[in-house]
Write a protein that holds these residues in place. Structure first.
Motif, PDB file in Angstrom:
ATOM      1  N   VAL A  31       0.840  -1.200   0.000  1.00 25.05           N
ATOM      2  CA  VAL A  31       0.000   0.000   0.000  1.00 25.05           C
ATOM      3  C   VAL A  31       0.875   1.250   0.000  1.00 25.05           C
ATOM      4  N   PHE A  32       0.618   2.133  -0.953  1.00 27.73           N
ATOM      5  CA  PHE A  32       1.250   3.453  -0.962  1.00 27.73           C
ATOM      6  C   PHE A  32       0.373   4.420  -0.178  1.00 27.73           C
ATOM      7  N   LEU A  33       0.990   5.178   0.727  1.00 28.75           N
ATOM      8  CA  LEU A  33       0.308   6.221   1.478  1.00 28.75           C
ATOM      9  C   LEU A  33       0.789   7.556   0.911  1.00 28.75           C
ATOM     10  N   VAL A  34      -0.123   8.294   0.286  1.00 28.73           N
ATOM     11  CA  VAL A  34       0.263   9.530  -0.398  1.00 28.73           C
ATOM     12  C   VAL A  34      -0.574  10.693   0.119  1.00 28.73           C
ATOM     13  N   GLY A  35      -0.149  11.889  -0.279  1.00 30.41           N
ATOM     14  CA  GLY A  35      -0.875  13.094   0.107  1.00 30.41           C
ATOM     15  C   GLY A  35       0.092  14.239   0.301  1.00 30.41           C
ATOM     16  N   PRO A  36      -0.424  15.464   0.340  1.00 34.16           N
ATOM     17  CA  PRO A  36       0.432  16.641   0.515  1.00 34.16           C
ATOM     18  C   PRO A  36       1.151  16.603   1.864  1.00 34.16           C
ATOM     19  N   SER A  37       2.243  17.350   1.976  1.00 32.10           N
ATOM     20  CA  SER A  37       2.926  17.492   3.263  1.00 32.10           C
ATOM     21  C   SER A  37       1.950  18.054   4.298  1.00 32.10           C
ATOM     22  N   GLY A  38       1.973  17.475   5.488  1.00 28.06           N
ATOM     23  CA  GLY A  38       1.077  17.928   6.545  1.00 28.06           C
ATOM     24  C   GLY A  38      -0.313  17.338   6.482  1.00 28.06           C
ATOM     25  N   ALA A  39      -0.533  16.386   5.585  1.00 26.54           N
ATOM     26  CA  ALA A  39      -1.882  15.829   5.415  1.00 26.54           C
ATOM     27  C   ALA A  39      -2.259  14.850   6.520  1.00 26.54           C
ATOM     28  N   GLY A  40      -1.254  14.248   7.176  1.00 21.61           N
ATOM     29  CA  GLY A  40      -1.549  13.280   8.227  1.00 21.61           C
ATOM     30  C   GLY A  40      -0.862  11.936   8.052  1.00 21.61           C
ATOM     31  N   LYS A  41       0.000  11.807   7.039  1.00 22.86           N
ATOM     32  CA  LYS A  41       0.668  10.527   6.771  1.00 22.86           C
ATOM     33  C   LYS A  41       1.587  10.125   7.928  1.00 22.86           C
ATOM     34  N   SER A  42       2.372  11.074   8.410  1.00 24.30           N
ATOM     35  CA  SER A  42       3.292  10.765   9.509  1.00 24.30           C
ATOM     36  C   SER A  42       2.527  10.410  10.776  1.00 24.30           C
ATOM     37  N   THR A  43       1.430  11.077  11.021  1.00 26.70           N
ATOM     38  CA  THR A  43       0.604  10.745  12.183  1.00 26.70           C
ATOM     39  C   THR A  43       0.072   9.323  12.066  1.00 26.70           C
TER      40      THR A  43
END
Length: 228
Positions: A31-43
């Motif tokens: 699974v790729f987790l994508v999205g703009p910086s600050g979107a919540g991926k690191s959380t």
């Protein structure tokens, strides 16, 4: 295997980093987790590692309720997860062999097991001949392969890769992705956070896009979907 049920996370400023996230990732998926910086991926990743706790909702890994784990249970839980970082995080004073062995020494694995598993992990990533070298003697791609071997040496069921190709040239990045693909085909579940549009578009894996703390897209053979 992994399930978030109505998970939200707020920080001190009361802003939602994640808001009512529900998702399932099956054993053996890539699974790729994508999205703009600050979107919540690191959380999302920190919650799965139990580095932070959700403000509400439930996180499951197999039969374990992650957010109810006691502190003493965390080291055993985290053995199920291998982690690969963009900046490699190798110990500069240790050889390739000892960097990988370190992950086993931390969990107090017996020496005979270390001697067996470290060469196997280095062989898996194509670095058997480099075991005596130190990080500064390796290319960026080789350092990332050491990081991969270290993440895999304890046989985790899940591999989390946080921008693993971010510091690599396109050809080296492609080699790392081929290795990750091979690891996935052997049965390891992989969750990879990335901004690498070309990689995501070419591999045609499941893509989960997070935007402003919510899941905006979840596609079986998805594309990156953002402009650089």
């Amino acid at each position: 295997m992994i399930e978030f049920k109505g998970v939200s996370k707020t920080y001190d400023n009361k802003q939602y980093a994640l808001s009512n996230i529900s998702i399932k990732i099956d054993r053996g998926e890539f699974v790729f987790l994508v999205g703009p910086s600050g979107a919540g991926k690191s959380t999302f990743i920190k919650l799965l590692l139990r580095e932070i706790e959700p403000s509400s909702g439930t996180i499951m890994l197999d039969d374990t309720v992650v957010n109810k784990l006691k502190r003493r249970e965390l080291p055993f839980y985290r053995r199920k997860i291998g982690m690969v970082f963009q900046d490699f995080r190798l110990i500069p004073t240790l050889s390739v062999y000892e960097n990988v062995a370190f992950a086993m020494r931390v969990i107090e694995a017996p020496q005979r097991e270390i001697k067996k598993k470290v060469p196997m992990a280095l062989s898996l990533v194509g670095l058997s001949s480099k075991y005596k070298q130190f990080p500064h003697e390796l290319s960026g791609g080789e350092q990332q392969r050491v990081s991969l071997a270290r993440a895999l040496v304890n046989n985790p069921s899940i591999l989390i890769a946080d921008e693993p190709t971010g510091n690599l040239d396109p050809e080296t990045a492609a080699d790392i992705m081929n290795t990750l693909n091979d690891i996935n085909r052997a049965g390891t579940t992989i969750l990879m956070a990335t901004h690498a549009k070309d990689i995501v578009d070419s591999m045609k894996k499941r893509v989960v896009a997070i935007e402003k703390g919510v899941i905006a897209r979840d596609e079986a053979r998805g594309k990156y979907g953002y402009e650089d």
